[in-house]
Design a protein around this motif. Structure first.
Motif, short mmCIF file in Angstrom:
data_model
loop_
_atom_site.label_atom_id
_atom_site.label_comp_id
_atom_site.label_asym_id
_atom_site.label_seq_id
_atom_site.Cartn_x
_atom_site.Cartn_y
_atom_site.Cartn_z
N LYS A 98 0.85 -1.19 0.00
CA LYS A 98 0.00 0.00 0.00
C LYS A 98 0.89 1.24 0.00
O LYS A 98 2.04 1.20 0.42
CB LYS A 98 -0.90 0.01 1.23
N ASP A 99 0.31 2.34 -0.43
CA ASP A 99 1.08 3.58 -0.44
C ASP A 99 1.29 4.10 0.98
O ASP A 99 2.39 4.54 1.34
CB ASP A 99 0.36 4.64 -1.29
N VAL A 100 0.23 4.04 1.81
CA VAL A 100 0.34 4.57 3.17
C VAL A 100 -0.59 3.80 4.12
O VAL A 100 -1.67 3.37 3.73
CB VAL A 100 -0.01 6.08 3.21
N ILE A 101 -0.13 3.60 5.34
CA ILE A 101 -0.94 3.05 6.43
C ILE A 101 -0.93 4.08 7.56
O ILE A 101 0.14 4.59 7.92
CB ILE A 101 -0.41 1.69 6.93
N ARG A 102 -2.10 4.35 8.15
CA ARG A 102 -2.21 5.36 9.20
C ARG A 102 -2.67 4.72 10.51
O ARG A 102 -3.58 3.90 10.51
CB ARG A 102 -3.18 6.47 8.79
N PHE A 103 -2.04 5.14 11.60
CA PHE A 103 -2.43 4.73 12.94
C PHE A 103 -2.76 6.00 13.74
O PHE A 103 -1.94 6.92 13.80
CB PHE A 103 -1.31 3.97 13.65
N ASP A 104 -3.95 6.03 14.33
CA ASP A 104 -4.37 7.17 15.15
C ASP A 104 -4.83 6.61 16.49
O ASP A 104 -5.96 6.15 16.63
CB ASP A 104 -5.49 7.94 14.46
N TRP A 116 3.11 -9.25 7.61
CA TRP A 116 2.36 -8.16 7.01
C TRP A 116 3.23 -7.46 5.97
O TRP A 116 4.45 -7.47 6.05
CB TRP A 116 1.87 -7.17 8.07
N VAL A 117 2.58 -6.88 4.99
CA VAL A 117 3.30 -6.22 3.89
C VAL A 117 3.57 -4.77 4.27
O VAL A 117 2.65 -4.00 4.56
CB VAL A 117 2.48 -6.28 2.58
N VAL A 118 4.83 -4.40 4.29
CA VAL A 118 5.24 -3.05 4.66
C VAL A 118 4.86 -2.07 3.54
O VAL A 118 5.20 -2.30 2.38
CB VAL A 118 6.76 -3.00 4.92
N PRO A 119 4.16 -0.99 3.86
CA PRO A 119 3.77 -0.02 2.83
C PRO A 119 4.93 0.91 2.47
O PRO A 119 6.04 0.79 3.00
CB PRO A 119 2.63 0.76 3.51
N ASN A 120 4.67 1.87 1.61
CA ASN A 120 5.69 2.85 1.26
C ASN A 120 5.87 3.90 2.36
O ASN A 120 6.96 4.44 2.52
CB ASN A 120 5.31 3.55 -0.06
N ARG A 121 4.80 4.14 3.11
CA ARG A 121 4.87 5.16 4.16
C ARG A 121 3.91 4.81 5.29
O ARG A 121 2.86 4.22 5.04
CB ARG A 121 4.51 6.53 3.57
N ILE A 122 4.27 5.17 6.50
CA ILE A 122 3.40 4.96 7.67
C ILE A 122 3.28 6.28 8.41
O ILE A 122 4.28 6.95 8.68
CB ILE A 122 3.95 3.87 8.61
N GLU A 123 2.05 6.64 8.76
CA GLU A 123 1.78 7.84 9.56
C GLU A 123 1.22 7.39 10.91
O GLU A 123 0.25 6.64 10.96
CB GLU A 123 0.80 8.76 8.84
N VAL A 124 1.85 7.86 11.98
CA VAL A 124 1.45 7.45 13.33
C VAL A 124 1.15 8.68 14.17
O VAL A 124 1.96 9.61 14.24
CB VAL A 124 2.57 6.63 14.01
N ARG A 125 -0.02 8.66 14.84
CA ARG A 125 -0.39 9.70 15.79
C ARG A 125 -0.76 9.02 17.10
O ARG A 125 -1.70 8.23 17.15
CB ARG A 125 -1.57 10.52 15.27
N VAL A 126 -0.01 9.32 18.15
CA VAL A 126 -0.25 8.71 19.46
C VAL A 126 -0.47 9.84 20.47
O VAL A 126 0.43 10.64 20.71
CB VAL A 126 0.93 7.82 19.92
N THR A 127 -1.66 9.88 21.04
CA THR A 127 -1.94 10.86 22.09
C THR A 127 -1.99 10.19 23.45
O THR A 127 -1.85 10.84 24.48
CB THR A 127 -3.26 11.59 21.84
N SER A 128 -2.17 8.87 23.47
CA SER A 128 -2.11 8.08 24.70
C SER A 128 -2.10 6.61 24.30
O SER A 128 -2.75 6.22 23.32
CB SER A 128 -3.32 8.37 25.60
N GLY A 129 -1.37 5.79 25.04
CA GLY A 129 -1.30 4.37 24.70
C GLY A 129 -0.04 4.02 23.93
O GLY A 129 0.99 4.68 24.07
N GLU A 130 -0.15 3.00 23.06
CA GLU A 130 1.04 2.50 22.36
C GLU A 130 0.68 2.01 20.96
O GLU A 130 -0.34 1.36 20.75
CB GLU A 130 1.67 1.36 23.14
N VAL A 131 1.56 2.32 20.01
CA VAL A 131 1.51 1.74 18.67
C VAL A 131 2.77 0.90 18.51
O VAL A 131 3.88 1.40 18.66
CB VAL A 131 1.43 2.82 17.58
N LYS A 132 2.58 -0.38 18.18
CA LYS A 132 3.70 -1.31 18.05
C LYS A 132 3.75 -1.82 16.61
O LYS A 132 2.79 -2.40 16.11
CB LYS A 132 3.54 -2.48 19.02
#
Length: 230
Positions: A98-104, A116-132
């Motif tokens: 994929k071109d981009v995967i987003r985590f909010d 899992w297939v790694v995309p070209n770009r990943i956008e991550v927004r963390v305001t509380s908790g954890e993204v792994k």
């Protein structure tokens, strides 16, 4: 038709002879020349096998030497035939990323692991908790992954393996920390480069190898990539 004469003409015989010669000249798959990427994929399989305890350190060294100097697919395939799930790595098709995967993530946890297939770009927004993001079994078709991260509170965790390097020099830290661990050193061939940018307002961005399981700790066995990192 006269006795002793072939039903085909001179032109047909020449065409048949040409087809036969072409078939004889076409090399088998195992005889085709391997690329640097093909060698790097086999090197990664061998390092994972050593980390899993399937190869001794001596066997790993011997096979790595052959892999790095292999000329054909056949030479590479011979190094992984006794390793489960290795398959014909040079023949494996990589899915279209994929071109981009987003985590909010506002609260709680979000993760991506397994195959899992790694995309070209990943956008991550963390305001509380954890993204792994666990890359130990990830499939990637490109050498660079750009990660745009904004961590206001909580954590972004990147789990890596030998051959993956993390560049977080472009991250602005206002409060919290950025910590990168790669115990296998710089002599491992680079298969994927993670370029992390963004900012940490409060919290952390960390990159590390997978931790030992409870049973590995209890039996005092090395972690998955202990041999590969030695």
């Amino acid at each position: 038709m006269m006795a002793g004469m072939s039903p085909t003409g001179p032109g047909d015989e020449a065409a048949a002879g040409g087809d036969l010669a072409a078939r004889r000249e076409a090399p088998a798959r195992s005889e085709l020349r391997a690329s640097h990427q093909d060698r790097d994929r086999v090197v990664e399989i061998l390092r994972v096998a050593a980390g899993d305890g399937r190869l001794t350190s001596e066997e790993l060294d011997q096979r790595l030497e052959v892999a790095l100097t292999a000329r054909t697919f056949g030479e590479l395939a011979a190094l992984t035939t006794d390793l489960p799930a290795a398959g014909h790595v040079a023949d494996a098709a990589v899915p279209e990323p994929k071109d981009v995967i987003r985590f909010d993530c506002h609260s709680g946890r979000a993760k991506r692991d397994g195959r899992w297939v790694v995309p070209n770009r990943i956008e991550v927004r963390v305001t509380s908790g954890e993204v792994k993001l666990d890359f130990t079994e990830a499939i990637f078709a490109q050498p660079v992954l750009k990660i745009d991260a904004e961590v206001r509170s909580g954590r972004l965790l990147l789990v890596t393996r030998p051959g993956i390097i993390v560049d977080a020099d472009e991250v602005v830290v206002r409060s919290g920390e950025v910590k990168i661990r790669a115990p296998w050193g710089t002599d491992v061939p680079v298969a994927l480069r993670l370029e992390v940018s963004g900012k940490v307002g409060s919290g952390s961005i960390k990159a590390r190898p997978p931790r030992r399981s409870f049973w590995q700790w209890l039996m005092r066995r090395p972690g998955r990539y202990a041999l590969a990192s030695g």
